[in-house]
Design an enzyme around this catalytic site. Structure first.
Site, PDB file in Angstrom:
ATOM      1  N   ARG A   1      38.449  53.478  53.137  1.00 51.78           N
ATOM      2  CA  ARG A   1      38.631  54.137  54.439  1.00 51.78           C
ATOM      3  C   ARG A   1      38.820  55.644  54.285  1.00 51.78           C
ATOM      4  O   ARG A   1      38.485  56.410  55.181  1.00 51.78           O
ATOM      5  CB  ARG A   1      39.808  53.496  55.174  1.00 51.78           C
ATOM      6  CG  ARG A   1      41.159  53.696  54.538  1.00 51.78           C
ATOM      7  CD  ARG A   1      42.193  52.675  54.987  1.00 51.78           C
ATOM      8  NE  ARG A   1      41.924  51.359  54.430  1.00 51.78           N
ATOM      9  CZ  ARG A   1      42.656  50.278  54.694  1.00 51.78           C
ATOM     10  NH1 ARG A   1      43.706  50.367  55.489  1.00 51.78           N
ATOM     11  NH2 ARG A   1      42.349  49.123  54.158  1.00 51.78           N
TER      12      ARG A   1
ATOM     13  N   LYS B   1      44.471  47.274  40.398  1.00 49.79           N
ATOM     14  CA  LYS B   1      44.219  45.876  40.758  1.00 49.79           C
ATOM     15  C   LYS B   1      44.586  44.950  39.590  1.00 49.79           C
ATOM     16  O   LYS B   1      44.582  45.375  38.436  1.00 49.79           O
ATOM     17  CB  LYS B   1      42.729  45.673  41.073  1.00 49.79           C
ATOM     18  CG  LYS B   1      42.250  46.316  42.352  1.00 49.79           C
ATOM     19  CD  LYS B   1      40.753  46.086  42.518  1.00 49.79           C
ATOM     20  CE  LYS B   1      40.223  46.754  43.777  1.00 49.79           C
ATOM     21  NZ  LYS B   1      40.673  46.093  45.001  1.00 49.79           N
TER      22      LYS B   1
ATOM     23  N   GLU C   1      41.180  52.767  49.420  1.00 46.59           N
ATOM     24  CA  GLU C   1      40.451  54.018  49.230  1.00 46.59           C
ATOM     25  C   GLU C   1      39.170  54.113  50.051  1.00 46.59           C
ATOM     26  O   GLU C   1      38.718  55.205  50.380  1.00 46.59           O
ATOM     27  CB  GLU C   1      40.131  54.208  47.744  1.00 46.59           C
ATOM     28  CG  GLU C   1      38.878  53.520  47.226  1.00 46.59           C
ATOM     29  CD  GLU C   1      38.879  52.002  47.396  1.00 46.59           C
ATOM     30  OE1 GLU C   1      37.809  51.431  47.628  1.00 46.59           O
ATOM     31  OE2 GLU C   1      39.956  51.372  47.306  1.00 46.59           O
TER      32      GLU C   1
ATOM     33  N   LYS D   1      29.812  52.277  52.625  1.00 46.39           N
ATOM     34  CA  LYS D   1      30.824  52.540  51.590  1.00 46.39           C
ATOM     35  C   LYS D   1      30.194  52.319  50.221  1.00 46.39           C
ATOM     36  O   LYS D   1      29.663  51.238  49.941  1.00 46.39           O
ATOM     37  CB  LYS D   1      32.025  51.613  51.792  1.00 46.39           C
ATOM     38  CG  LYS D   1      33.081  51.703  50.688  1.00 46.39           C
ATOM     39  CD  LYS D   1      34.172  50.646  50.875  1.00 46.39           C
ATOM     40  CE  LYS D   1      35.075  50.566  49.652  1.00 46.39           C
ATOM     41  NZ  LYS D   1      36.052  49.455  49.753  1.00 46.39           N
TER      42      LYS D   1
ATOM     43  N   ASP E   1      31.873  46.837  45.189  1.00 50.01           N
ATOM     44  CA  ASP E   1      32.533  47.594  46.247  1.00 50.01           C
ATOM     45  C   ASP E   1      31.611  48.659  46.845  1.00 50.01           C
ATOM     46  O   ASP E   1      32.006  49.383  47.742  1.00 50.01           O
ATOM     47  CB  ASP E   1      33.825  48.236  45.713  1.00 50.01           C
ATOM     48  CG  ASP E   1      34.877  48.377  46.803  1.00 50.01           C
ATOM     49  OD1 ASP E   1      34.784  47.667  47.818  1.00 50.01           O
ATOM     50  OD2 ASP E   1      35.787  49.210  46.646  1.00 50.01           O
TER      51      ASP E   1
ATOM     52  N   ASP F   1      35.765  50.061  41.736  1.00 51.13           N
ATOM     53  CA  ASP F   1      37.084  50.279  42.330  1.00 51.13           C
ATOM     54  C   ASP F   1      38.147  49.587  41.489  1.00 51.13           C
ATOM     55  O   ASP F   1      38.329  48.376  41.566  1.00 51.13           O
ATOM     56  CB  ASP F   1      37.110  49.747  43.770  1.00 51.13           C
ATOM     57  CG  ASP F   1      38.487  49.888  44.399  1.00 51.13           C
ATOM     58  OD1 ASP F   1      39.255  50.763  43.940  1.00 51.13           O
ATOM     59  OD2 ASP F   1      38.794  49.133  45.338  1.00 51.13           O
TER      60      ASP F   1
ATOM     61  N   ASP G   1      44.598  51.797  46.504  1.00 53.98           N
ATOM     62  CA  ASP G   1      43.562  50.756  46.557  1.00 53.98           C
ATOM     63  C   ASP G   1      43.002  50.592  47.969  1.00 53.98           C
ATOM     64  O   ASP G   1      42.089  49.812  48.182  1.00 53.98           O
ATOM     65  CB  ASP G   1      44.114  49.428  46.041  1.00 53.98           C
ATOM     66  CG  ASP G   1      43.013  48.421  45.749  1.00 53.98           C
ATOM     67  OD1 ASP G   1      41.865  48.849  45.507  1.00 53.98           O
ATOM     68  OD2 ASP G   1      43.289  47.211  45.778  1.00 53.98           O
TER      69      ASP G   1
END
Length: 501
Positions: free
Chosen positions: A354, A280, A352, A268, A291, A273, A350
């Site tokens: 996956r 967030k 995201e 990933k 991230d 993010d 959030d």
């Protein structure tokens, strides 16, 4: 930093420093006892006076010890002899390296690998000493105008092993340890880069540089135009609110014959993010540059793999993307069509990672892989479940999970398996699409893995959730380089197994 091994007698070592262990209560190790005889009781007299108890991590640096050829002797506390375990051993090495680096000893002969560590052999002790040394000396100062460099840093370390028979084992341990340490450094350097520098294009540049460095590696880049043609609607949706183009970097390492199915590592790569429209909280949002820790660890593992020149085929995927709020950003309530044709209702922008990974996991079907392992800073729920000590491991294939757990134990880069039973799948049900992108608060790490499992039915698959282990916060904030040791160890073991078959 230069490492070597030898099997020599302590009293004949001529070096800037010689390192020996002391156990509680005030008891010299076997090598220490040899030096004590030569120094006519100098060391034991110091211990009797109470200069060093031998507690784990205590150090005492001595100059000009009588009859000893080395300039210095560093006594290192090792705790109780019968209780010396792997965690304590690594802490002792770290304390030793920090002391040597601060005292101007540019070289040293270290006898600590001769200590008995429960359940560990010479290979492990030397390799962990190499890795711990690199971890101790690591600094990220590329962006500082003034780089506070050590005046006389440690440059050379010799590990003494008990017998000449173990020299070959020690040399192999150094080779493996250096490759993993260098892979961790690559991972840490990339992950620590600020998001105004490290974006998906930067990840792609790092992948391309690797191909220039090693003949065994080819790199392909897939931008948004090609993603559109491939139908990667989920991946594209996440990056739509960003000025930075989403780029998926494919690093193909060929170390074996063409017929051998590759192992695929998918990282990933959310280079920042914000959470998107589901924004967030502001506190510690700067840490969301980490991230992309999964992609960074895959890049580091590919470096280690190429350096070791392992006879195995591996594909590393860096799923680069940035999740930003914007007029074009995807929204809660949107329904996305993934590359697999399955549809997803977005309940939270959030969640995201996956949505990026599911399309990458569908893409890699074309490699007909032996196994696919995705690595992701996926869920805060994994931090709640396992803290910052263990990576969450979830898999639909027991032999693959078993091999990864073995590699985690061997490398000291720990993982713990969580279930992905079908019972959890119903939490992802949606009235408007094939599935929702979140399953609620209960078992958040597991339902995230269940989501990914729906895109991995054509191969053996495992998921590593590194949200708690990829970086640390606070005073020593920074990337840890995990799980490069775990992944590299797994590939070393797979290469050995395939060559023996």
């Amino acid at each position: 930093m230069e490492f070597s091994v030898k099997s020599g007698i302590a009293e004949k070592q001529r070096s800037a420093c010689i390192v020996i262990g002391v156990f509680e209560p005030r008891r010299l190790s076997a090598v220490g006892e040899q030096l004590d005889k030569i120094s006519e009781g100098y060391l034991s007299n110091l211990l009797r006076r109470g200069d060093l108890e031998g507690k784990s991590g205590q150090v005492l640096l001595l100059h000009h010890v009588p009859n000893i050829l080395s300039e210095r002797v560093l006594l290192v506390g090792c705790g109780k002899e019968r209780e010396l375990d792997e965690r304590q051993y690594k802490q002792i090495i770290t304390r030793t390296i920090n002391t040597l680096n601060e005292t101007g000893s540019m070289e040293a002969v270290c006898f600590l690998p001769e200590l008995h560590v429960k359940g560990r052999d010479t290979y492990w002790k030397v390799r962990m000493a190499v890795e711990s040394t690199h971890d101790s000396l690591y600094q990220f100062n590329q962006l500082k105008s003034k780089k506070g460099e050590t005046r006389r840093p440690l440059r050379k370390l010799v590990f003494n092993v008990p017998t000449r028979r173990e020299l070959g084992i020690g040399e192999k341990a150094i080779e493996h340890g250096l490759a993993i340490a260098n892979g961790k450094k690559v991972c840490r350097d990339v992950a620590n880069m600020p998001p105004n520098i490290c974006n998906p294009a930067y990840l792609a540049e790092q992948a391309s540089e690797l191909a220039k460095q090693y003949d065994s590696i080819n790199t392909k880049l897939i931008g948004e135009a090609e993603m559109e043609k491939l139908g990667m609607g989920s991946y594209l949706a996440v990056g739509r609110g960003s000025e930075n183009e989403s780029i998926m970097s494919l690093i193909e390492y060929k170390g074996s014959h063409d017929e051998q199915a590759p192992i695929v590592l998918v990282g990933k790569g959310l280079t920042f993010d914000t959470g998107g429209i589901s924004l967030k909280p502001g506190a510690a949002m700067d840490e969301m540059k980490y991230d992309m820790g999964g992609a960074a660890s895959v890049l580091g593992t590919m470096h280690a793999l190429a350096e070791l020149n392992l006879p195995i085929n591996v594909v590393g995927v860096l799923a680069g993307c940035e999740n930003m709020p914007d007029g074009r950003a995807y929204r809660p309530g949107d329904v996305l069509t993934t590359m697999s044709g399955q549809t997803v209702e977005v309940l939270n922008t959030d969640a995201e990672g996956r949505l990026v990974l599911c399309d990458a996991l569908t893409y890699v079907e074309r490699y007909n892989p032996e196994a696919v392992i995705d690595v992701a800073t996926l869920t805060g729920a994994c931090v709640i479940a396992l803290g910052h000590h263990a990576t969450g491991l979830m898999s639909t294939h027991n032999p693959l999970a078993h091999d990864l757990l073995n590699a985690s134990e061997h490398s000291g880069d720990r993982a713990w398996r969580l279930p992905v039973w079908d019972d959890y799948q119903e939490q992802l049900e949606s009235p408007f699409a094939d599935m929702a992108n979140i399953g609620g608060r209960p078992a958040g790490s597991i339902t995230a893995a269940c989501f990914l499992s729906r895109f991995t039915r054509k191969y053996n698959w495992a998921h590593l959730d590194i949200a708690g282990t990829a970086w640390q916060s606070g005073k020593n904030k920074g990337s840890t380089g995990r799980p490069v040791p775990l992944l590299t160890q797994y590939l070393i073991e797979r290469a050995e197994t395939q060559n023996n078959n």
